[in-house]
Each structure stands twice: as structure tokens, then as C-alpha cells.
Design an enzyme around this catalytic site. Structure first.
Site, PDB file in Angstrom:
ATOM      1  N   TRP A  82      17.440  23.097 -17.400  1.00 31.14           N
ATOM      2  CA  TRP A  82      18.573  22.977 -16.458  1.00 31.14           C
ATOM      3  C   TRP A  82      18.338  21.795 -15.510  1.00 31.14           C
ATOM      4  O   TRP A  82      19.242  21.040 -15.186  1.00 31.14           O
ATOM      5  CB  TRP A  82      18.723  24.255 -15.608  1.00 31.14           C
ATOM      6  N   TRP A 142      40.711  23.381  -0.245  1.00 30.86           N
ATOM      7  CA  TRP A 142      39.522  23.944   0.409  1.00 30.86           C
ATOM      8  C   TRP A 142      39.715  24.012   1.916  1.00 30.86           C
ATOM      9  O   TRP A 142      40.383  23.172   2.513  1.00 30.86           O
ATOM     10  CB  TRP A 142      38.288  23.089   0.117  1.00 30.86           C
ATOM     11  N   GLU A 145      14.765  26.873 -17.565  1.00 27.13           N
ATOM     12  CA  GLU A 145      15.089  26.449 -16.184  1.00 27.13           C
ATOM     13  C   GLU A 145      14.695  24.985 -15.986  1.00 27.13           C
ATOM     14  O   GLU A 145      15.392  24.227 -15.312  1.00 27.13           O
ATOM     15  CB  GLU A 145      14.376  27.327 -15.154  1.00 27.13           C
ATOM     16  N   TRP A 199      32.776  23.018  -1.110  1.00 29.23           N
ATOM     17  CA  TRP A 199      31.376  23.025  -1.566  1.00 29.23           C
ATOM     18  C   TRP A 199      30.577  21.857  -1.002  1.00 29.23           C
ATOM     19  O   TRP A 199      29.367  21.935  -0.859  1.00 29.23           O
ATOM     20  CB  TRP A 199      31.292  23.048  -3.093  1.00 29.23           C
ATOM     21  N   ASN A 233      16.477  31.262  -6.039  1.00 23.32           N
ATOM     22  CA  ASN A 233      17.646  30.831  -6.824  1.00 23.32           C
ATOM     23  C   ASN A 233      18.795  31.845  -6.812  1.00 23.32           C
ATOM     24  O   ASN A 233      19.953  31.473  -6.661  1.00 23.32           O
ATOM     25  CB  ASN A 233      17.236  30.544  -8.267  1.00 23.32           C
ATOM     26  N   TRP A 283      25.788  23.620  -6.609  1.00 24.84           N
ATOM     27  CA  TRP A 283      26.983  23.845  -5.786  1.00 24.84           C
ATOM     28  C   TRP A 283      28.248  23.767  -6.623  1.00 24.84           C
ATOM     29  O   TRP A 283      29.152  24.585  -6.484  1.00 24.84           O
ATOM     30  CB  TRP A 283      27.034  22.855  -4.607  1.00 24.84           C
TER      31      TRP A 283
END
Ligand SMILES: Cc1cc2nc3c(=O)[nH]c(=O)nc-3n(C[C@H](O)[C@H](O)[C@H](O)COP(=O)(O)OP(=O)(O)OC[C@H]3O[C@@H](n4cnc5c(N)ncnc54)[C@H](O)[C@@H]3O)c2cc1C
Length: 473
Positions: free
Chosen positions: A282, A311, A279, A364, A346, A387
């Protein structure tokens, strides 16, 4: 005189800029710049501003105890920074400026302008890596490009770390007599610019607090992390994100403490501790991407073709999502938790982001901005990365046909409905079996206090997949 400019690295320990500045006996001063209008333009949450300033107060006090004065400057926007910094350097007789590298585009442009302005006064600027374990640009493909997919990045990152290693630096030793420190609360201009400065008791500041949280987590939770990290009703994650985002603790300190706790640095999924280390990788992945692909800081999708997606910008549907009135308990609980505490687990971030983009088909960017305006750990790289991952527009994003079902996600990750019932108080007394599909039960009880689902997930899912497929035509 040397000047250390603190930004998102509000700590004494393992701070490369501070360490370099304190490498010899030359006098050192420190600086923090408050920029309320810029922070508002960047949608920085008020809770995050207060958290940062509470930490600046602690830092100012600790630096003063070491004989290093912390200067506070106030500007409205970054555009004013080069001039005020040049004035301060002139006034203090500064010849060298030290700071840890910023990764966001506006911050980088500001820092380039600072370098140019100070060069005119023969002040040299030294930008160091304090926000990542490995500096952006260090982990590249064989052809010298940034990885577009996480797993090979993670492998290359671990290899590079093995080759390079790293050291953790202690806080500097005292450099003179202790100095006085005037608390921020007594400075009228800070209050005037930012409103009430009271820090949130749920989020105590200080390096000691950050290290305490890290050590508590490493005691046992890190070993169970692979099994517990997806369940919001369990305290299975470190909740260090606000401290990492403000730089109260460094990612290197986290990796070093993990290594010390385990007696080794985990290298693969089969080793305890690896999932948590991954993580942190990431985090690095998104930060490296932000530096190497500057358009990510400019509202653009990582996959350029997805800019054509039709969108929605529906303000009513967006408001229902923000306020936790969608009729899907896990989504509503998560949003109400965010609005009340400034933090979200998360798994829930993934569920609500998927719901906004793939059930409501809302852009988004609206979700990204809303998160930023509420999160105590708001961080452009991780937030944008998260996102775009959820929306299917990002690097190594969720495939477009994978659409989270908010009901089954709730049933799977909040099986007893503990989390959902805590935040959706209308459902506090509902039997666990009905929490994630409460409407029949509510109807039987003649209750209308919780909204009906605002969309039919099965229909919304098909529309989302069609939206993406239309790009291929
Ligand atoms: C839509 C969305 C938006 C997000 N926005 C942010 C944000 O603004 N700021 C932020 O710090 N994180 C963000 N994340 C990532 C992640 O949700 C949080 O870092 C995590 O929930 C923080 O909890 P923790 O400190 O207990 O993490 P732990 O599980 O204990 O992980 C340790 C640390 O690793 C980093 N980390 C963990 N997961 C991720 C991840 N997926 N991406 C990047 N870094 C990660 C964080 O710094 C975290 O503190 C977002 C994720 C999504 C899906």
C-alpha cells in the site's frame, strides 16, 4: 569529489545514493539541507522536524567516523537550493552529485532546478531509487498506465519483485581517518531556525533502533498481525512508520527481514506474513501514484468529479475534531493521542478521517493538513492516499455509501474501552459496557464533564450519501 545529498533517506545501510558515491576511491562528502520556512509551508510537524534533525545528528557522527564529512546548509525555501548547492560544489570541487529520488512535486521541481544549475558547472546529478522497493513507473498495467485499483497493483508488484529481485547493501566501509563532528545542539543557527531541538524520548533515533523495532515485531507480532492489527489497545503493528518516513530504515530492509524471518516471501493471503507485506505494498501504491499523477501533490482529488462536492469548512466543528471534543469517545481518544504523541494507529486514522469527512462533511484537505502538522510519520503520499481513501475521492477509495459508524467501530475495535478510557480521562472510571455510548451513564451520575455528541451519526450518514449522490445528477 563526489557529494551525497541526504533528504528522506537518513541512513548508511541500503542507501543507493551513498553506495553509488562510495563505489570507488574518489573522496566523498555528504550534505543535508535545513529549510525551516519550506518545512513550515509543507505543514511539517515540529515533532517530525526534531526527529529528523536528531537523526541527522547521529548520521553526521557516523559519517564522520567513516571519514565522510556531513555539511549542513540552511536555506529558507527550496527556491534557494540550486544556488547554494552550486556554491558548495564549487567550493568542494564536486563533479558528481548523488541523491535518492524525491517523489513530491515541490521536491521534484527543486531537483530539476538543481540538475539544470549544476549542469552549468559540469556537475552531473545521479538520482536513484531509495524510497520504494520498486521504483515508481516499474509497476504498470498492460497498456503502460498506473493501476487505479490496489489489488491488481499488488499482484503485479509481487510479480515484478519476483522477476527483478533485490539486494540489500551494507553501510560503506571507512574511507579515511575519522573526522570530528560538531553536534547540532551546539550550532546556534539550527536552534534559532527550529526552536528547541530536544528529541522526544518516546521516539529514539538511529538505524540500530529501527532495526531493533523491526526484529522485535518480526519475532511474533507479524504472525498475529492479521488478527491484531485493528485493535489500538494491542501492540499489534510495527510502529515503524516514523523510521520509514525519515528513511532511517528502507522498505527493502523490511521486505528482506520479513523474508528471512519466514524463509519465503509471502505471495497470498493464506500465508503468514502476507498481510503485513501487503501494507508495505500500500505504501508503494500511494508513492507510485503520487509520482505518476502529480495533481495529487496539488490538493486535487484523484476522482476529478468529486472536486464539486459541497464540503464544509466550519471552523468550530473542525476545532472540536482537532481537539478531541466531538462526544464520540473513540474519535476523541484518537485525536488526543495524536496531539500528545505525534502518532496514531491505522484503524483510528480511518475512523477519525471518516468522521471528519462523512459525519462533519468537512473537506478532507483540512484533515490532511492537520495530520501533517501533528504526525511524526507525516508522509505526503500515504497521508493524501489515506485521506482521499476515507473521503471517497481517491484511488480505490471507500465507496461513498460506506460510512464508518464511530460508535460500533469503537465497540468492535476497542471492546473494553481500554484505549478510549486512557485518552479520554473524563471516562476513565466508566464501566466498559458504556464507554462508547457514555452519555446515559454520565447523565445518571449527574456528570457534565464530557461533551454531548456533536452530530447525530444516522442523520450525518444520510447527508453524506446524498452529497455524493448529487454528483451523479
Ligand atoms: C487518513 C490516513 C492518514 C495516514 N497518514 C499517514 C502518514 O502521514 N504517514 C504514514 O506513514 N502512513 C500514513 N497512513 C497509513 C497508516 O495509517 C500508517 O502507515 C500506519 O498506521 C503506521 O503504523 P505502523 O508503522 O505500525 O504500520 P504497520 O501496520 O506495521 O505497517 C508497516 C508499514 O507499512 C506502511 N503502511 C501501513 N499501512 C499503510 C497504508 N494504509 N498506507 C500507506 N502505507 C502504509 C507504513 O510505512 C508502515 O510503517 C495514513 C492512513 C490514513 C487512513
Amino acid at each position: 569529489m563526489k557529494l551525497v545529498w541526504f533528504r528522506n533517506d537518513l541512513r548508511l545501510a541500503d542507501n543507493p545514493a551513498l553506495r553509488h558515491a562510495c563505489a570507488d576511491d574518489e573522496p566523498v562528502a555528504a550534505l543535508f539541507i535545513v529549510s525551516p520556512t519550506q518545512w513550515r509551508q509543507h505543514k511539517m510537524a515540529p515533532i517530525r522536524q526534531r526527529f529528523m534533525l536528531a537523526q541527522v545528528d547521529v548520521l553526521g557522527h557516523e559519517l564522520a567516523a567513516l571519514g565522510i564529512p556531513l555539511h549542513l546548509l540552511r536555506v529558507e525555501t527550496f527556491a534557494e537550493v540550486p544556488a547554494v548547492l552550486a556554491d558548495l560544489c564549487c567550493e568542494l570541487g564536486v563533479t558528481r552529485l548523488y541523491a535518492n529520488q524525491a517523489i513530491e512535486i515541490d521536491e521534484q521541481r527543486r531537483d530539476h532546478a538543481v540538475t539544470a544549475a549544476l549542469a552549468e558547472q559540469e556537475v552531473s546529478c545521479h538520482w536513484l531509487n531509495g524510497c520504494c522497493v520498486l521504483p515508481p513507473g516499474r509497476v504498470l498495467t498492460g497498456s503502460g498506465e498506473m493501476f487505479k485499483v490496489f489489488t491488481p497493483f499488488s499482484r503485479a508488484w509481487l510479480k515484478a519483485l519476483d522477476e527483478e529481485g533485490f539486494v540489500i547493501h551494507r553501510a560503506p566501509a571507512p574511507r579515511g581517518e575519522p573526522l570530528p563532528w560538531q553536534p547540532l545542539a551546539e550550532r546556534a543557527w539550527v536552534d534559532e531556525a527550529l526552536g528547541e531541538l530536544t528529541a522526544d524520548p518516546r521516539w529514539p533515533v538511529g538505524e540500530v533502533e529501527a532495526r531493533r523495532r523491526l526484529n522485535d515485531f518480526l519475532e511474533q507480532a507479524v504472525l498475529d498481525y492479521g488478527e491484531t492489527r485493528d485493535f489500538p489497545a494491542i501492540a499489534g503493528t510495527s510502529v515503524l512508520s516514523p523510521y520509514l518516513a525519515a528513511g532511517i530504515i528502507s522498505p527493502r530492509q523490511c521486505v528482506a527481514a520479513l523474508q528471512q524471518r519466514l524463509g519465503y516471501r509471502p505471495q497470498s493471503n493464506s500465508q503468514p506474513g502476507f498481510v503485513w507485506l501487503n501494507e508495505l505494498v500500500w505504501r508503494e501504491f500511494y508513492r507510485h501514484l503520487l509520482v505518476l499523477i502529480p495533481t495529487l501533490s496539488m490538493n486535487r482529488p484523484f476522482k476529478p468529479e468529486t472536486a464539486a462536492l459541497p464540503w464544509s469548512w466550519d471552523p468550530d466543528a473542525f476545532a472540536a475534531w482537532c481537539e478531541g471534543r466531538t462526544g464520540y469517545p473513540i474519535v476523541d481518544a484518537a485525536m488526543r493521542c495524536l496531539n500528545a504523541t505525534g502518532w496514531m494507529h491505522n484503524r483510528l486514522r480511518m475512523i477519525v478521517a471518516s468522521f471528519l469527512t462523512k459525519d462533519l462533511h468537512i473537506h478532507w484537505r483540512l484533515g490532511e493538513d492537520y495530520f501533517m502538522s501533528q504526525l511524526i510519520d507525516g508522509d505526503l503520499a500515504a497521508n493524501n492516499g489515506g485521506w482521499q481513501w476515507a473521503a471517497g475521492t481517491g484511488a480505490d477509495a471507500a465507496p461513498y455509501f460506506r460510512v464508518f459508524n464511530p460508535t460500533t467501530q469503537g465497540q468492535r475495535f476497542d471492546p473494553q474501552g481500554e484505549f478510549s478510557r486512557t485518552w479520554v480521562t473524563e471516562l476513565a472510571d466508566i464501566p466498559p459496557a458504556y464507554v462508547h455510548q457514555p452519555h446515559d451513564w454520565l447523565r445518571l451520575k449527574g456528570r457534565q464533564d464530557y461533551p454531548a455528541p456533536m452530530v447525530d451519526h444516522a442523520v450525518a450518514r444520510v447527508r453524506s450519501i446524498e452529497m455524493f449522490r448529487s454528483l451523479e445528477k
